[in-house]
Design an enzyme around this catalytic site. Structure first.
Site, PDB file in Angstrom:
ATOM      1  N   ASN A 210      44.682  63.524  51.357  1.00 22.09           N
ATOM      2  CA  ASN A 210      46.105  63.645  51.680  1.00 22.09           C
ATOM      3  C   ASN A 210      46.452  65.123  51.835  1.00 22.09           C
ATOM      4  O   ASN A 210      45.613  65.990  51.624  1.00 22.09           O
ATOM      5  CB  ASN A 210      46.968  62.953  50.620  1.00 22.09           C
ATOM      6  CG  ASN A 210      46.783  63.580  49.262  1.00 22.09           C
ATOM      7  OD1 ASN A 210      47.175  64.732  49.045  1.00 22.09           O
ATOM      8  ND2 ASN A 210      46.154  62.851  48.349  1.00 22.09           N
ATOM      9  N   ASP A 279      45.830  56.260  46.154  1.00 23.33           N
ATOM     10  CA  ASP A 279      46.101  54.932  45.589  1.00 23.33           C
ATOM     11  C   ASP A 279      44.967  53.947  45.876  1.00 23.33           C
ATOM     12  O   ASP A 279      44.824  52.944  45.189  1.00 23.33           O
ATOM     13  CB  ASP A 279      47.409  54.379  46.166  1.00 23.33           C
ATOM     14  CG  ASP A 279      48.593  55.222  45.717  1.00 23.33           C
ATOM     15  OD1 ASP A 279      48.631  55.590  44.529  1.00 23.33           O
ATOM     16  OD2 ASP A 279      49.451  55.553  46.559  1.00 23.33           O
ATOM     17  N   LYS A 289      25.120  58.935  55.895  1.00 21.65           N
ATOM     18  CA  LYS A 289      26.192  59.043  56.884  1.00 21.65           C
ATOM     19  C   LYS A 289      26.284  57.770  57.739  1.00 21.65           C
ATOM     20  O   LYS A 289      25.271  57.309  58.275  1.00 21.65           O
ATOM     21  CB  LYS A 289      25.937  60.259  57.781  1.00 21.65           C
ATOM     22  CG  LYS A 289      27.076  60.537  58.720  1.00 21.65           C
ATOM     23  CD  LYS A 289      26.809  61.770  59.578  1.00 21.65           C
ATOM     24  CE  LYS A 289      27.857  61.838  60.665  1.00 21.65           C
ATOM     25  NZ  LYS A 289      27.503  62.796  61.707  1.00 21.65           N
ATOM     26  N   PHE A 321      55.479  62.932  39.165  1.00 23.09           N
ATOM     27  CA  PHE A 321      56.126  63.312  40.416  1.00 23.09           C
ATOM     28  C   PHE A 321      56.314  62.065  41.259  1.00 23.09           C
ATOM     29  O   PHE A 321      55.483  61.153  41.204  1.00 23.09           O
ATOM     30  CB  PHE A 321      55.260  64.319  41.195  1.00 23.09           C
ATOM     31  CG  PHE A 321      55.487  65.747  40.773  1.00 23.09           C
ATOM     32  CD1 PHE A 321      55.096  66.183  39.522  1.00 23.09           C
ATOM     33  CD2 PHE A 321      56.111  66.639  41.633  1.00 23.09           C
ATOM     34  CE1 PHE A 321      55.311  67.494  39.120  1.00 23.09           C
ATOM     35  CE2 PHE A 321      56.323  67.949  41.250  1.00 23.09           C
ATOM     36  CZ  PHE A 321      55.932  68.381  39.997  1.00 23.09           C
ATOM     37  N   LYS A 335      59.740  54.362  39.175  1.00 22.05           N
ATOM     38  CA  LYS A 335      58.430  54.886  38.730  1.00 22.05           C
ATOM     39  C   LYS A 335      58.496  55.420  37.314  1.00 22.05           C
ATOM     40  O   LYS A 335      57.551  55.262  36.527  1.00 22.05           O
ATOM     41  CB  LYS A 335      57.966  56.003  39.673  1.00 22.05           C
ATOM     42  CG  LYS A 335      57.259  55.433  40.856  1.00 22.05           C
ATOM     43  CD  LYS A 335      56.782  56.439  41.839  1.00 22.05           C
ATOM     44  CE  LYS A 335      56.437  55.677  43.109  1.00 22.05           C
ATOM     45  NZ  LYS A 335      56.295  56.507  44.257  1.00 22.05           N
ATOM     46  N   LYS A 339      55.968  53.738  34.622  1.00 18.18           N
ATOM     47  CA  LYS A 339      54.878  54.546  34.063  1.00 18.18           C
ATOM     48  C   LYS A 339      55.208  55.101  32.680  1.00 18.18           C
ATOM     49  O   LYS A 339      54.413  55.857  32.116  1.00 18.18           O
ATOM     50  CB  LYS A 339      54.532  55.700  35.028  1.00 18.18           C
ATOM     51  CG  LYS A 339      54.075  55.205  36.402  1.00 18.18           C
ATOM     52  CD  LYS A 339      53.777  56.335  37.381  1.00 18.18           C
ATOM     53  CE  LYS A 339      53.604  55.814  38.800  1.00 18.18           C
ATOM     54  NZ  LYS A 339      52.302  56.080  39.384  1.00 18.18           N
TER      55      LYS A 339
HETATM   56  O1  C5P Z   1      52.992  55.682  42.276  1.00 18.95           O
HETATM   57  P1  C5P Z   1      52.994  57.043  42.829  1.00 18.95           P
HETATM   58  O2  C5P Z   1      51.661  57.463  43.361  1.00 18.95           O
HETATM   59  O3  C5P Z   1      54.067  57.377  43.809  1.00 18.95           O
HETATM   60  O4  C5P Z   1      53.327  57.936  41.529  1.00 18.95           O
HETATM   61  C1  C5P Z   1      53.299  59.278  41.538  1.00 18.95           C
HETATM   62  C2  C5P Z   1      52.986  59.809  40.158  1.00 18.95           C
HETATM   63  O5  C5P Z   1      51.964  59.048  39.518  1.00 18.95           O
HETATM   64  C3  C5P Z   1      52.434  61.213  40.235  1.00 18.95           C
HETATM   65  O6  C5P Z   1      52.821  61.919  39.092  1.00 18.95           O
HETATM   66  C4  C5P Z   1      50.936  60.963  40.309  1.00 18.95           C
HETATM   67  O7  C5P Z   1      50.217  62.105  39.879  1.00 18.95           O
HETATM   68  C5  C5P Z   1      50.762  59.776  39.388  1.00 18.95           C
HETATM   69  N1  C5P Z   1      49.647  58.893  39.754  1.00 18.95           N
HETATM   70  C6  C5P Z   1      48.684  58.569  38.816  1.00 18.95           C
HETATM   71  N2  C5P Z   1      47.634  57.757  39.140  1.00 18.95           N
HETATM   72  C7  C5P Z   1      47.557  57.210  40.371  1.00 18.95           C
HETATM   73  C8  C5P Z   1      48.546  57.483  41.338  1.00 18.95           C
HETATM   74  C9  C5P Z   1      49.575  58.330  40.993  1.00 18.95           C
HETATM   75  O8  C5P Z   1      48.768  59.064  37.681  1.00 18.95           O
HETATM   76  N3  C5P Z   1      46.538  56.412  40.663  1.00 18.95           N
END
Ligand code: C5P
Length: 400
Positions: A210, A279, A289, A321, A335, A339
Site C-alpha cells: 500500500n 487486510d 517466480k 488509526f 473501529k 478494537k
Molecule cells: O480496520 P482498519 O485496517 O481500518 O484499522 C486500522 C487500525 O487497525 C490501524 O491502527 C492499523 O494499524 C490497525 N490494524 C491492525 N491489524 C490489522 C489491520 C489494521 O492492527 N490486520
C-alpha cells in the site's frame, strides 16, 4: 519541538569536518534553540567564526581572553546557561583533554564547569579513532555520563577509508533531542509504535502493498523519544532512516508485524498502531517466480490477516488509526469500539495534503468517552505531539 528556547552550546574543534558543524548550527537554530558556538583555536583555522555568527545570530567565542561581550566570566556563564553541550566535531585532542580534566581553553573550561549533559561527536583519521588511547579516553568520559555519537564509516579527507567520519547531522541532532527530552512527560514509559505499510509476498519478486510512507509512525516514535519515553518502533519497509535513540525492529508482512508487536507489548505502557497493515495476504505465496501463461488471466486467492490491535489485551493504552475515504468519524468510532481502543486518529485520506506519503496530516482525535478534537492541517511531527498530549492525559487518568 524539544529544542525550542533551549540553550545549546555547540563546541567546534579543529577537524576538517568542522564545516559540517555549520549545518548542525543551522538546524538547531531553525528548530528554535539559542546556539552559542565555542570554537577551539584550531577550529578557527578550518572555518570562520563569522559563519557561525551569521547562522546563529549570536556571538561566537574562541578565546578566554577576549574583551567581555554579554558574559562577565564567559566560560562560567556559558556552562551555567547550557541545557546541553554538544561538541561536533570532537577531535582526539579535545577527547584526551576532557578525559584528563585539562582546562586550558574556553571549550574545556566550559565543559568542566557545566552540570549540563555533554554529547561528543568524534571525527578523526581511522587509526587515531582505533588507537586504544582514544578509546580509553572515550570510555572514561562515557563512564562519567558523556554521550558519544559514534562516527560513521567511509572515505576520509586523508585518503583512508574506515571508521572516524563525523556522524550525520541528523544523528547528532537526534541525540541532542533525546538528551534534552529525557525528563519529559513520558519519561519512564515504554511506548511501542508501528509504522509503514506491510508487504505480502505473491512470490519472491512480487508483493501486495500500500502507499503508506511510514512518516506518521516515524514522527510518533521520534516525538515519544523527545518526551522521554523508551521507544520500540516496529517498521514495515519504508525509505526512512532509523530514528536515533529508538529500538527499531524491521518486519515485512502482517504476520511478522503481529509477532513483533505481541513480543514488544508485554512490557509496554502504550501501543500506537500507525502502520497500514494489509487486510489480506496471498493464500499461497509462490516459492519461485510465477510465470505468465500466454494470454490467460490469473486469479489470486487471498486470506485475511489477523487484526493485531484487537489481539492485544491488557491494561496498556491502545491507539489506532482509521484511514478513511468516506464517513470519517462514523467509521473511526466503530473501529475504536471494535478494537477496544483508548484513542483513534481518524485520517481523511482523500485530501492531497493529508494522509499517505505527504509531510502534513489533518486528523480528528476521538477517545473512548466519545470526545472529538479536530486538529488543523499540521506537519506530521506536530500531529504526533498532539496525539502524545492525549496519550499523556490518558496515562495520567489511568494512573499509569
Ligand atoms: O480496520 P482498519 O485496517 O481500518 O484499522 C486500522 C487500525 O487497525 C490501524 O491502527 C492499523 O494499524 C490497525 N490494524 C491492525 N491489524 C490489522 C489491520 C489494521 O492492527 N490486520
Amino acid at each position: 519541538m524539544v529544542l525550542r528556547d533551549k540553550s545549546v552550546v555547540l563546541g567546534v574543534t579543529g577537524s576538517i569536518a568542522a564545516y559540517k558543524a555549520a549545518d548542525l548550527a543551522s538546524k538547531l537554530t531553525q528548530a528554535g534553540a539559542a546556539v552559542d558556538v565555542v570554537m577551539t583555536r584550531a577550529a578557527t583555522e578550518f572555518i570562520a567564526p563569522l559563519t557561525f555568527r551569521s547562522i546563529t545570530h549570536r556571538p561566537v567565542s574562541s578565546s578566554m581572553f577576549n574583551a567581555p561581550t554579554e558574559y562577565e566570566i564567559e566560560h562560567i556563564a556559558l556552562a551555567e546557561r547550557a541545557d546541553v553541550i554538544a561538541i561536533a566535531p570532537a577531535t582526539a585532542d579535545i577527547i584526551a583533554r576532557l578525559a584528563a580534566g585539562i582546562a586550558d581553553d574556553l571549550l574545556c573550561c566550559t565543559v568542566l564547569a557545566t552540570r549540563a549533559p555533554v554529547i561528543l561527536a568524534p571525527a578523526m583519521n581511522v587509526n587515531m579513532w582505533e588507537n586504544p588511547i582514544t578509546q580509553e579516553n572515550l570510555e572514561r568520559l562515557r563512564a562519567r555520563g558523556f554521550r558519544v555519537v559514534e562516527p560513521g564509516y567511509g572515505a576520509m579527507a586523508c585518503g583512508a577509508t574506515g571508521a572516524g567520519r563525523l556522524a550525520d547531522t541528523e544523528r547528532i541532532l537526534g541525540t541532542i533531542q533525546q538528551v534534552l527530552g529525557s525528563g519529559g512527560d513520558l519519561a519512564g514509559k515504554c511506548v511501542v509504535v508501528t509504522a509503514g505499510g506491510t508487504q505480502e509476498p505473491i512470490d519472491p519478486v512480487r508483493h501486495i502493498g500500500n502507499r503508506s510512507s511510514g512518516k506518521m509512525g516515524y514522527a510518533l516514535a521520534e516525538a515519544a523519544r523527545d518526551r522521554g519515553a523508551e521507544v520500540t518502533l516496529i517498521s514495515a519497509p519504508t525509505s526512512l532512516a532509523e530514528p536515533v535513540g529508538v529500538e527499531t525492529v524491521h518486519v515485512q508482512t502482517a504476520l511478522e508485524m503481529r509477532q513483533a508487536v505481541l513480543d514488544a507489548v508485554s512490557t509496554a505502557d502504550v501501543l500506537i498502531m500507525a502502520a497500514a497493515v494489509a487486510d489480506y495476504r496471498p493464500a499461497n505465496a509462490g516459492k519461485t517466480k510465477i510465470k505468465k501463461e500466454s494470454a490467460a488471466d490469473m486469479t489470486l486467492e487471498l486470506v485475511r490477516t489477523p487484526d493485531i490491535l484487537s489481539e492485544v489485551k491488557g491494561g496498556l493504552v491502545k491507539v489506532g488509526f482509521a484511514a478513511e475515504s468516506e464517513d470519517l468519524v462514523k467509521n473511526a468510532v466503530a473501529k475504536l469500539k471494535e478494537k477496544g481502543l483508548d484513542l483513534i486518529v481518524a485520517n481523511d485520506i482523500t485530501a492531497a495534503d493529508s494522509g499517505f506519503d505527504v509531510d502534513t496530516n489533518r486528523v480528528v482525535l476521538i477517545d473512548g468517552k466519545g470526545n472529538q478534537e479536530e486538529l488543523p492541517l499540521l506537519p506530521k511531527p506536530g500531529v504526533a505531539h498532539r496525539i502524545l498530549d492525549r496519550v499523556a492525559d490518558i496515562l495520567a487518568a489511568k494512573k499509569m
